[in-house]
Design an enzyme around this catalytic site. Structure first.
Site, mmCIF file in Angstrom:
data_model
loop_
_atom_site.group_PDB
_atom_site.id
_atom_site.type_symbol
_atom_site.label_atom_id
_atom_site.label_comp_id
_atom_site.label_asym_id
_atom_site.label_seq_id
_atom_site.Cartn_x
_atom_site.Cartn_y
_atom_site.Cartn_z
ATOM 1 N N SER A 1 -48.981 21.739 -11.704
ATOM 2 C CA SER A 1 -50.017 21.383 -10.323
ATOM 3 C C SER A 1 -51.672 21.574 -10.504
ATOM 4 C CB SER A 1 -49.145 22.105 -9.975
ATOM 5 O OG SER A 1 -49.259 20.465 -8.500
ATOM 6 N N ASP B 1 -42.984 11.611 -10.085
ATOM 7 C CA ASP B 1 -43.641 12.530 -9.579
ATOM 8 C C ASP B 1 -45.200 11.577 -9.761
ATOM 9 O OD1 ASP B 1 -46.018 13.935 -8.223
ATOM 10 O OD2 ASP B 1 -45.552 15.555 -10.765
ATOM 11 N N HIS C 1 -42.303 16.181 -9.788
ATOM 12 C CA HIS C 1 -43.011 17.590 -9.712
ATOM 13 C C HIS C 1 -42.450 18.187 -10.919
ATOM 14 C CE1 HIS C 1 -47.709 18.111 -8.679
ATOM 15 N NE2 HIS C 1 -47.304 18.973 -8.440
#
Lengths: 523, 523
Positions: free
Chosen positions: A204, A455, A480
């Site tokens: 991320s 995601d 994710h």
């Protein structure tokens, strides 16, 4: 009925663990006087909190993995690396494990996770991949915390660090990267391990940091695994609709009627809210702890759930951000689609999001706004300064309310809220992004951009190989940064393969590194 | 007799134009109470001053080159790119010429000189190469000024900008690079020239900036010609004796007796100074305007001359820093070696350095210290913060007084002088340098490191090819960034060839760039 909304692009998901009876706090939800405010996507770091949960059970550690053993240390870090002003130092926390490290003589590698917007212990616990593979590489493991998160607070405390725009001003990605660089350099010097190769990991925002770190500090780290890192989610590099279109697709692929029901529900919500006693009725339908003031707040709460669901749409039950079943969107849609006749749209919506907010069934009522998080959180600041990610919701492809991104309103809100002016073009000036293939085709090496197409952040990441050594691993069924999680017996085949590819690529970087050292020594 | 000396490694040569009757002002010369102080090497930017010269004639523009035509513009630049504190903007000056530019439609290149530690007009005048080659490339020419130099002063004036450590704190290389990046991005946006390739140029510290900029901002510039850029003159990457050994070699190769006379002169100087009326006698011998207080001051003045002479040891007469004959070291040594019998060592030394300080013969006496420059200058600050370049003078190979670099004394002096603590390991942490070949062999591209081995700064630069596209051009007979100067009919063959190679390499970068764009559009 489409109405303009305020997207605050704070990409973390801080503090969510605390809110089994509450909605994810967002900047938008605090802007109750701002008619166009709405919930906006954040990364998952939101769920990483060190503050005590309000409700009894915090999510348990993932399977209480035995691999996670570390020592906690602190490093006196400069607050400002890029000026020589007399700013104080702060204690940067880092977690270290050397039990499998083969040491400096054998040039044992250092696996370095680029801490992102949350408590580093939470990231350590949710990045099983690093813990699982480090032993086979004889690698040291480091998990440094990102400044202004967890315990790594400038000015001695979160209250002081988050006091105002001036104290927050050093919360930037460049300063965080310099923290990492200085920490690595100092640690290596102390351990006489200058020759040891460093491999970066990150998911991320942490994945963005890992990729940028490899690009900016090639002398510090030989490669980076950047998982679910939307480094292209800036300016007009990808269409602003990308994020919400992907969320919406993740619902539509499960069930087009589910998608349609959600898409229609916004109008229903507003219509119901306008009726006499409408807000009271909605309060009842959605089991809210307090009476609803505005349908906007409820819409934010719902949108938040859908977006998080798309991020954590894992194929197995997980307690990553909330206790959830495997394929949670499928479960949500089953509720939305499958209720007995006579159940209203909004009742079905409530049943659906209850999968997200109340899978354990323990919540008696729901708080839309988390009082404990009304103050500024770190990602809100970052989103209002550097991490300006334009996002819209398109008329047709999105199941969310239509919204056109408006930079001016965004800037106004940031000024009102944080007393700071966003720099919407700074990230691409500092780190690039436009035309990344042309730029990096013959510049840079050893970066893996791994993504799962479920995601919503994948749309802003790198989904095609850039060069022979800057590669994209794309999993159609991935959410994710699932690849960074501990392996499980339920892992689908593609995930097992993806991780094997990652390991092979990292092995290749290290082999090349050792070969070059060897040929240098042989000379 | 060897005594410890204070090397302040300020690498610029600011303000020298003004001092036909004065010595190069240096931090060391200001530290008259500090027994080990001495003159220290600086780059040539010192000679770039916009303040009026004390003596009648400033050096004329090199041949009044007709190619140098530009418009002067100003850009409101952030003082601090890396925090969101409320710091004021400042006006960055830049020189621009678009008359040969083929424009954005044809993706006309932008030739960008990375302004270094001085007045940008002086660099523009002394970087003829860029002006000469830009037309054949259809290139725009940009010469942006480095913050805190020339007219580009934060806080409105030099007095305010240089007031104290706090106002100076933003004078760093990283901030300067970010200035360049932001300026390029903004200019391109305004001209709708986002697609146009930028090629960087720089000499000396400007060359370091050019190389670092290509490494840190590959999305902003496609390549860099870094001439005489000692990016390895940090920590222990090269031996600390390198600089003074090269200066000494440049004298020894002309005449070993000249080398020996200089080497012996330091003891003579001290012995003479200790005699009754010794300082008065030295004042007379060296035609000083004021009575000498300490032989240290005189030693600094002499050492300064030798070091500058090695830098500007060009094969033709030039008025780059001072009006000088071609092969000036040869001329200096001729004076030192060849004086009539009975002339004392120090008289011969004086005759020698007079070639440097008084080639025009107009100076009646010499000032060792330039009163106008007693305050902090920018390079002194930079040397006391980031640009910590350890330098020693070796017992045998150096003709200078023996000196061992001592970081602690250096740090103490910086604290005393500027109220700032140097960060001796910061540059390598931020930009690398250790093991550059291993780091950049498979990372980065399109950098030319050009050097002349007569230049004492060449020892700290990159003298071997790093990869296929990060290459070293080394000229045995070259001095400090001679390749960047205007071509002359007296140019030796190797220089003509070196420039031709540089042009060819730059053509190659551009061709590849255009090919890739083309194949992208063809897709």
């Amino acid at each position: 009925m489409a109405k303009p909304k305020y997207f605050h692009l704070s990409l973390s998901l801080l503090l969510f663990i605390t809110i089994i009876t509450s909605s994810p706090p967002s900047l938008a939800s605090r802007l109750s006087n701002f008619p166009s405010s709405r919930w906006a996507p954040r990364f998952l770091g939101k769920f990483s909190t060190s503050s005590p949960p309000k409700q009894p059970q915090p999510p348990k550690r993932q399977q209480q993995q035995p691999q996670i053993r570390y020592e906690t240390r602190y490093f006196a870090q400069r607050l400002d690396h890029f000026s020589f002003s007399d700013s104080p130092r702060f204690q940067q926390r880092y977690l270290i494990n050397t039990e499998h490290w083969v040491g400096p003589q054998r040039l044992g590698p250092i696996f370095f996770y680029c801490g992102n917007e949350g408590d580093i212990e939470w990231f350590a616990e949710n990045t099983g991949f690093v813990w699982e593979v480090a032993p086979q590489f004889g690698a040291m493991i480091l998990f440094p915390e990102h400044r202004y998160y967890g315990e790594s607070m400038p000015y001695g405390s979160k209250d002081e660090a988050y006091k105002n725009a001036s104290t927050l001003s050093f919360l930037t990605a460049e300063q965080a990267l310099a923290d990492f660089a200085v920490l690595i350099a100092e640690l290596k010097r102390n351990l006489r391990a200058e020759g040891c190769p460093v491999v970066l990991f990150g998911g991320s925002y942490g994945g963005m940091l890992a990729a940028w770190m490899r690009l900016k500090y090639p002398h510090i780290a030989i490669g980076a695994l950047a998982s679910s890192a939307p480094i292209l989610q800036f300016e007009d590099i990808v269409p602003p609709e990308t994020f919400y279109d992907i969320v919406s697709n993740s619902f539509r692929r499960e069930s087009s009627s589910c998608f349609n029901t959600i898409k229609e529900s916004w109008d229903t919500l507003v219509t119901e809210g306008k009726k006499q006693n409408g807000l009271r009725q909605l309060t009842k339908t959605f089991h809210l702890c307090r009476e609803l003031n505005s349908t906007d707040d409820l819409a934010n709460w719902l949108e938040s759930a859908y977006s998080y669901l798309a991020m954590v749409n894992y194929p197995y039950a997980a307690e990553f951000v909330m206790p959830l079943p495997g394929h949670p969107i499928k479960e949500v849609c089953r509720k939305i689609d499958c209720c007995p006749d006579g159940t209203s749209t909004l009742e079905r919506i409530f049943e659906g999001v209850s999968i997200f907010y109340n899978y354990t069934g323990q919540a008696k009522c729901f708080e839309l706004e988390d009082e404990s998080d009304v103050g500024t959180d770190g990602w809100n600041w970052q989103a209002c300064t550097e991490m300006v990610m334009p996002m819209s919701s398109s008329r047709d492809a999105s199941m969310f309310q239509t919204y056109d991104y408006n930079l001016s309103s965004f800037q106004e809100e940031c000024w009102k809220d944080h007393n700071v002016k966003p720099r919407p073009t700074w990230i691409t000036t500092e780190f690039g992004g436009h035309d990344i293939k042309a730029t990096l085709k013959s510049f840079g090496s050893n970066i893996i951009f791994s993504n799962g197409l479920l995601d919503p952040w994948s749309g802003g990441s790198v989904l095609q190989n850039v060069s022979e050594t800057i590669v994209a691993l794309v999993a159609e069924e991935g959410a994710h940064h699932i690849d960074l999680r501990f392996s499980k017996k339920e892992d689908p085949e593609w995930l097992v393969e993806q991780r094997a590819t990652e390991i092979k690529l990292i092995e290749g970087w290290l082999e090349k590194f050792y070969q070059e050292r060897k040929s240098k020594f042989d000379m």
